[in-house]
Design an enzyme around this catalytic site. Sequence first.
Site, PDB file in Angstrom:
ATOM      1  CG  ASN A 428      -1.768   1.274   1.265  1.00 18.59           C
ATOM      2  OD1 ASN A 428      -2.695   1.417   0.475  1.00 18.59           O
ATOM      3  ND2 ASN A 428      -1.440   2.213   2.157  1.00 18.59           N
ATOM      4  CD  GLU A 429      -1.538   5.546   0.358  1.00 10.50           C
ATOM      5  OE1 GLU A 429      -2.680   5.902   0.031  1.00 10.50           O
ATOM      6  OE2 GLU A 429      -0.921   6.001   1.339  1.00 10.50           O
ATOM      7  CG  ASN A 430       4.820   0.466   0.540  1.00  4.66           C
ATOM      8  OD1 ASN A 430       4.726   1.164   1.542  1.00  4.66           O
ATOM      9  ND2 ASN A 430       4.310  -0.751   0.482  1.00  4.66           N
ATOM     10  CB  SER A 474      -2.819  -0.337  -4.323  1.00  2.90           C
ATOM     11  OG  SER A 474      -3.982   0.416  -4.563  1.00  2.90           O
ATOM     12  CG  HIS A 496      -4.331   5.025  -3.324  1.00  5.01           C
ATOM     13  ND1 HIS A 496      -3.658   4.577  -2.204  1.00  5.01           N
ATOM     14  CD2 HIS A 496      -4.689   3.905  -4.005  1.00  5.01           C
ATOM     15  CE1 HIS A 496      -3.623   3.251  -2.220  1.00  5.01           C
ATOM     16  NE2 HIS A 496      -4.233   2.829  -3.301  1.00  5.01           N
TER      17      HIS A 496
END
Length: 824
Positions: A428-430, A474, A496
């Site tokens: 997530n969001e890395n 993501s 996102h």
Amino acid sequence: MIRHTLHDGWRLSATSGPVPENVAGRTVPAQVPGSTHLDLLAAGLIPEPYLDSNETELAWMHRAGWRYSLTFEADAVEDGERVDLAFDGLDTVATVELNGTVLGTTANMHRGYRFDVRDTLRAGANELVVVFRSALEYAEEVRGELGERPHTNTHPYNMVRKMACSFGWDWGPDLQTAGIWKPVRLERWRTARLSQVRPLVTVGEDGTGRVEVHADVEWSGSAPGPGLVLSAEVAGARATADVAPGAEGGVVVVEVPDARLWWPVGHGDQPLYDLSVTLTADGRAEPLGSEDRRVGFRTITVDTTPDEHGTPFTVVVNGKPIFVKGANWIPDDHFLTRITRERLARRVDQTVGAHMNMLRVWGGGIYESEDFYDVCDERGVLVWQDFLLACAAYPEEEPLWGEFEAEARENVARLTSHASLALWNGGNENLWGFMDWGWQERLGDRTWGYGYYTDLFPRVVAELDPTRFYADGSPYTPGYAPKEVHPNDEAHGTRHEWTVWNQTDYRAYQDHVPRFCSEFGFQGPPTWATLTDWVHDEPLTPTSPAFLLHQKAEDGNGKLARGLSAHLPTPRSFEDWHWATQLNQARAVAFGVEHFRSWWPRTAGALVWQINDCWPVTSWAAVDGEERPKPLWYGLRRAYAPRLLTVQPRDGRLVLVAVNDTDEAWSEPVSAQRQTFGGEVLHTARIELAVPPRSAAEFDLARELLAAGDAKEEVLVATTRDARLVRPFREDVHLSYDPDALTAVAAPVEGGYRVEVRASSFARDVSVLADRVAPDAEVDDMLVDLLAGETHSFLVRTDAEVDPTALTAAPVLRSANSLRARRA
């Protein structure tokens, strides 16, 4: 194989750290599976962690050490017998001892551990001890060895394989758990055992279902083993395969002609088939081991073939592209061992009840349980499962690389049988964080996790479950490195959308047309009953101390206020503030959902942040920590409805968009009107809908429908048998609502109360906040728009006896109108 669970009789004591006097030196009963917080709570040694400001009082537990001990009886180890001590989950940094002998150490709550205890187990009494040290202190030590890496929040959660949100998040408490959080047992076996079963399920072009069972075999090692037979049976079809002596496993294929297909909810049925896998020694009838699974026959992939708009991200089930309607999922309780199958079923039923077809298991939580996946299999809810990395740079050196590989292999293999599992996601969001959050300057040449996303995880998925799609992260852009095309580019892959909420008004959702929006959302407080159960500030305000402790977002209240000011009148009391912020949350998220759905098939999915909460908190959730649906849930149910009418901007004009997410063509007339709040019809038009199945279509609106004579007192209405659109011409803060537009009568009915509400003037978002009259009360509908002269019947279900008149006025009966000051 003979299994003995070791769950009863454990004892817990503190061993180190800043332990309070009332806990130091005490030994208390321990529940296994369980956690230290829950055991101390049951013993009356700590206060309820979620209540008021108790989270802060329990910060000493971050650095405490713990000892779990158990005395159990066992038979002597027989010749040729293998005995294993198996832990399915230890949270997190532990040393395991049996009869004074150290069996091993652990540092990963996301995987299981198995120890051969043939030489350690005694006939009669045995003492099993598990000693936990502070996961925080361990993480700090690893950080010292490998070098700091960027992360959100306070603690270096990226240095230990523990649930990231255990260390706090912008919706979760900083209550760092420890304990034996999954089952533990003694297993006695001979010759060989099934150590892993991976059913890979596919469907041929002719409709034949195929189950390819990969079974890993572990040999006892006591003597040369015989040949083995691996068998599998499903839907009356059976097949076998030989496993040679010493071989590490085997493969058996079962085919089911004309298999019934499993579909996501809203697209078809969810037939599940029982699969039985058995391992026997050649020539013996008694099995050495067996495993039972349920499988569903379907194909799922994600279409990322470049097109004229960029790179799509379209989920395709059984060859059929679907619009994903769903939400993100976090652990349903911070204390994981309190989550039951029944609770998960209630939550997934709420997901389905809001017309959703997917849950994304977010990367800062856990690999979800068999119960969770079973329920999703049964309900037809697709699952997107993240690998567990979130909002941080992760070292690729040992000891972390080996732990990531072990947990990935175990969990990918464990979940292969589940029809609901749609895809694996790297984290997530890395990738986004690496590009935009200042990481590159801080990292220098140190590793940050890219090798996990582009090498380790896709390699493990390809090896163990090639039937599943894998995404690097993501958000991410398929086919491009982060420095080639930004991972959050709206034209490619997943996006996102957090500019809304963090920086701009929710109308800015319409500024972007993502290919798939996998995170977006807006905050609101929990229901009144949940809030007042857990926060007891006097007076209770948005800035009172305990309330603020249950608001974890950075400048959360400031963003709530700014997000409210452009849309709704300034609240005059805390009760008005509570209703207004809940209403604005529902409005904001529904606005985004309608925008994304209107762009199907260019936009192929919307996953709201988030469906659930893990404790009582002001957050983005649609269902609060006490399982009560917030107004947002009702807003999502409308915005995700199978058929939707919405007005959207296109090329500088407003159009009517009809979204048809059913298998039948939508062909019927739309009755469109512009009328005054008082009910006078100013213009009428008829629009002939012709919308093919599973599609969206745009229709022009007559100028007279959009040309309001008095924008403060007029409304656009469009109605069909299946859908209705009600759209004022200005924001509520500028509208001339009648604050006294509603009258209501309530009466008892079987199972609760019926509330009949009538509007004398246009009333927007009429709602019955039923939990304010009884903790168990729940209403069947909310956010209902009533035109002048219309009535609506609300059903409130409750076992409590209440005064019916309490259901007919504020603060229970609310609307947007009720935020207006009453006339003198």
